[in-house]
Design an enzyme around this catalytic site. Structure first.
Site, PDB file in Angstrom:
ATOM      1  N   LYS A   1       0.810  -1.236   0.000  1.00  0.00           N
ATOM      2  CA  LYS A   1       0.000   0.000   0.000  1.00  0.00           C
ATOM      3  C   LYS A   1       0.839   1.279   0.000  1.00  0.00           C
ATOM      4  O   LYS A   1       0.398   2.297  -0.511  1.00  0.00           O
ATOM      5  CB  LYS A   1      -0.918   0.013   1.223  1.00  0.00           C
ATOM      6  CG  LYS A   1      -2.065  -0.960   1.092  1.00  0.00           C
ATOM      7  CD  LYS A   1      -2.914  -0.973   2.335  1.00  0.00           C
ATOM      8  CE  LYS A   1      -3.915  -2.116   2.240  1.00  0.00           C
ATOM      9  NZ  LYS A   1      -4.689  -2.260   3.471  1.00  0.00           N
TER      10      LYS A   1
ATOM     11  N   ALA B   1       2.599  -0.438  11.917  1.00  0.00           N
ATOM     12  CA  ALA B   1       2.927   0.882  11.370  1.00  0.00           C
ATOM     13  C   ALA B   1       2.940   0.825   9.849  1.00  0.00           C
ATOM     14  O   ALA B   1       3.674   1.559   9.195  1.00  0.00           O
ATOM     15  CB  ALA B   1       4.272   1.349  11.917  1.00  0.00           C
ATOM     16  N   GLY B   2       2.123  -0.071   9.281  1.00  0.00           N
ATOM     17  CA  GLY B   2       2.033  -0.189   7.830  1.00  0.00           C
ATOM     18  C   GLY B   2       0.882   0.645   7.281  1.00  0.00           C
ATOM     19  O   GLY B   2       0.410   1.593   7.929  1.00  0.00           O
TER      20      GLY B   2
ATOM     21  N   ALA C   1      -2.312  -0.020   6.812  1.00  0.00           N
ATOM     22  CA  ALA C   1      -3.569  -0.057   7.565  1.00  0.00           C
ATOM     23  C   ALA C   1      -3.469   0.788   8.833  1.00  0.00           C
ATOM     24  O   ALA C   1      -4.419   1.488   9.205  1.00  0.00           O
ATOM     25  CB  ALA C   1      -3.925  -1.496   7.911  1.00  0.00           C
TER      26      ALA C   1
HETATM   27  P1  NDP Z   1       1.553  -3.783   5.727  1.00  0.00           P
HETATM   28  O1  NDP Z   1       2.326  -4.852   5.057  1.00  0.00           O
HETATM   29  O2  NDP Z   1       1.605  -2.401   5.195  1.00  0.00           O
HETATM   30  O3  NDP Z   1       1.971  -3.722   7.289  1.00  0.00           O
HETATM   31  C1  NDP Z   1       2.046  -4.892   8.036  1.00  0.00           C
HETATM   32  C2  NDP Z   1       2.268  -4.560   9.499  1.00  0.00           C
HETATM   33  O4  NDP Z   1       2.299  -5.798  10.221  1.00  0.00           O
HETATM   34  C3  NDP Z   1       3.590  -3.864   9.765  1.00  0.00           C
HETATM   35  O5  NDP Z   1       3.443  -3.020  10.874  1.00  0.00           O
HETATM   36  C4  NDP Z   1       4.509  -5.055  10.110  1.00  0.00           C
HETATM   37  O6  NDP Z   1       5.611  -4.700  10.918  1.00  0.00           O
HETATM   38  C5  NDP Z   1       3.551  -5.923  10.909  1.00  0.00           C
HETATM   39  N1  NDP Z   1       3.943  -7.324  10.952  1.00  0.00           N
HETATM   40  C6  NDP Z   1       3.802  -8.239   9.969  1.00  0.00           C
HETATM   41  N2  NDP Z   1       4.237  -9.439  10.386  1.00  0.00           N
HETATM   42  C7  NDP Z   1       4.668  -9.270  11.670  1.00  0.00           C
HETATM   43  C8  NDP Z   1       5.238 -10.134  12.641  1.00  0.00           C
HETATM   44  N3  NDP Z   1       5.459 -11.411  12.388  1.00  0.00           N
HETATM   45  N4  NDP Z   1       5.544  -9.624  13.854  1.00  0.00           N
HETATM   46  C9  NDP Z   1       5.324  -8.320  14.132  1.00  0.00           C
HETATM   47  N5  NDP Z   1       4.788  -7.446  13.233  1.00  0.00           N
HETATM   48  C10 NDP Z   1       4.463  -7.913  12.019  1.00  0.00           C
HETATM   49  O7  NDP Z   1       0.055  -4.344   5.769  1.00  0.00           O
HETATM   50  P2  NDP Z   1      -1.303  -3.514   6.005  1.00  0.00           P
HETATM   51  O8  NDP Z   1      -1.002  -2.423   6.932  1.00  0.00           O
HETATM   52  O9  NDP Z   1      -1.900  -3.223   4.715  1.00  0.00           O
HETATM   53  O10 NDP Z   1      -2.229  -4.620   6.708  1.00  0.00           O
HETATM   54  C11 NDP Z   1      -2.073  -4.975   8.068  1.00  0.00           C
HETATM   55  C12 NDP Z   1      -3.207  -5.901   8.518  1.00  0.00           C
HETATM   56  O11 NDP Z   1      -4.462  -5.221   8.454  1.00  0.00           O
HETATM   57  C13 NDP Z   1      -3.360  -7.149   7.635  1.00  0.00           C
HETATM   58  O12 NDP Z   1      -3.649  -8.241   8.457  1.00  0.00           O
HETATM   59  C14 NDP Z   1      -4.552  -6.819   6.747  1.00  0.00           C
HETATM   60  O13 NDP Z   1      -5.236  -7.978   6.326  1.00  0.00           O
HETATM   61  C15 NDP Z   1      -5.405  -5.994   7.719  1.00  0.00           C
HETATM   62  N6  NDP Z   1      -6.305  -5.076   6.990  1.00  0.00           N
HETATM   63  C16 NDP Z   1      -7.654  -5.270   7.089  1.00  0.00           C
HETATM   64  C17 NDP Z   1      -8.531  -4.421   6.442  1.00  0.00           C
HETATM   65  C18 NDP Z   1     -10.008  -4.635   6.559  1.00  0.00           C
HETATM   66  O14 NDP Z   1     -10.756  -4.068   5.758  1.00  0.00           O
HETATM   67  N7  NDP Z   1     -10.471  -5.393   7.526  1.00  0.00           N
HETATM   68  C19 NDP Z   1      -8.046  -3.308   5.595  1.00  0.00           C
HETATM   69  C20 NDP Z   1      -6.620  -3.180   5.591  1.00  0.00           C
HETATM   70  C21 NDP Z   1      -5.788  -4.052   6.251  1.00  0.00           C
HETATM   71  P3  NDP Z   1       6.996  -4.208  10.242  1.00  0.00           P
HETATM   72  O15 NDP Z   1       6.799  -2.768   9.918  1.00  0.00           O
HETATM   73  O16 NDP Z   1       8.006  -4.438  11.286  1.00  0.00           O
HETATM   74  O17 NDP Z   1       7.217  -5.060   9.024  1.00  0.00           O
END
Ligand code: NDP
Length: 259
Positions: free
Chosen positions: A63, A115-116, A118
């Protein structure tokens, strides 16, 4: 018309089934595909996809990366695009999150995990609600620091912490929002009854049941919400952008696929 969702992974996404059912119900001649793109290939593939598809959804982990490839209609602090139409990028996650909270009281202090893209949408929505302080816990410090840099101003503060502080920060919070993918594959967070004692809301953006939701319910948290309502409301916004929205039909398609 051609639509798709791009991400890695995307196999969990319900979007292809939801939109395909909606198109069938409405008799719209359109397709919606799921495209799993390897992280290293994204920047070379996305420009081709933008030409091939009328509309796209973008999910984990692209994103933020997609912003550089589209005409971005998103505020600088938000800096994440999840919906595209004819090369123009929008963020409908924050509206989806915001609309899903219409009847829900979100008490402060608020802690967000992640901190991604979403997380940015959630912070943006909460800021719009008038919240002026949020804790963010993230695995990688640099990403959390970027979020803080983008959002912090005189009236709004993002305080960042590492996962080591998770139990102590949760203990001091009233609302917890999981905006990470932790739980999608059944992973647990190291939180127990003691930490959940003062929590009134656990909002997990993941739309399937996760250990976090289960443990929070078992610990008596008053309100435990999964990501289905957010998914519904952001999809409504996508359809509006694509010029295809029909609330009644979409509600039926969504119910059929998701509930
Ligand atoms: P991103 O890839 O942009 O961000 C992922 C986030 O998850 C980062 O903060 C990352 O940390 C963290 N993360 C991933 N794996 C781990 C782990 N093993 N341990 C610790 N932290 C972890 O994804 P999005 O922000 O787009 O999505 C995040 C979640 O929100 C997803 O599960 C997605 O399905 C859900 N979502 C749901 C929506 C809905 O409509 N219900 C809409 C949008 C998202 P790091 O920065 O360290 O990598």
């Amino acid at each position: 018309m051609r639509f798709c969702i791009v991400g890695h992974p995307v196999s969990h996404s319900l979007s292809p089934r939801i939109y395909t059912r909606f198109f069938e119900m409405k008799g719209i001649d359109a397709t919606y595909e799921a495209l799993d793109i390897q992280t290293g290939e994204f920047s070379s593939v996305i420009d081709v996809l933008l030409k091939e598809y009328d509309g796209l959804n973008v999910t984990i982990p692209f994103k933020e990366a997609v912003v550089a490839h589209v005409d971005c209609m998103v505020e600088r602090s938000l800096r994440a695009v999840n919906c595209i139409f004819k090369g123009v990028g929008y963020n409908t996650d924050w509206i989806g999150f915001s609309n899903s909270l219409r009847d829900i009281k979100i008490e402060e202090p608020i802690t967000i995990l992640g901190a991604g893209g979403a997380s940015r949408a959630v912070i943006y929505a909460l800021k719009e609600f008038g919240v002026n302080r949020i804790n963010v816990i993230n695995r990688s410090t640099f990403r959390a620091e970027r979020v803080a840099e983008d959002f912090n101003n005189r009236n709004f503060e993002v305080k960042i912490f590492s996962f080591d502080s998770l139990p102590s920060i949760v203990k001091k919070s009233k609302s917890i929002i999981n905006a990470t993918s932790i739980g999608m594959k059944g992973e647990y967070l190291s939180l127990g009854r003691e930490e959940f004692q003062g929590i009134s809301l656990v909002y997990d953006l993941i739309y399937s049941e996760t250990p976090l939701q289960k443990v929070a319910r078992e610990c008596g948290v008053e309100k435990v919400i999964d990501g289905k309502a957010m998914l519904f409301f952001q999809a409504c916004e996508n359809l509006k952008i694509w010029g295809l929205f029909d609330k009644k039909t979409f509600e039926r398609a969504f119910e059929e696929v998701v509930r």
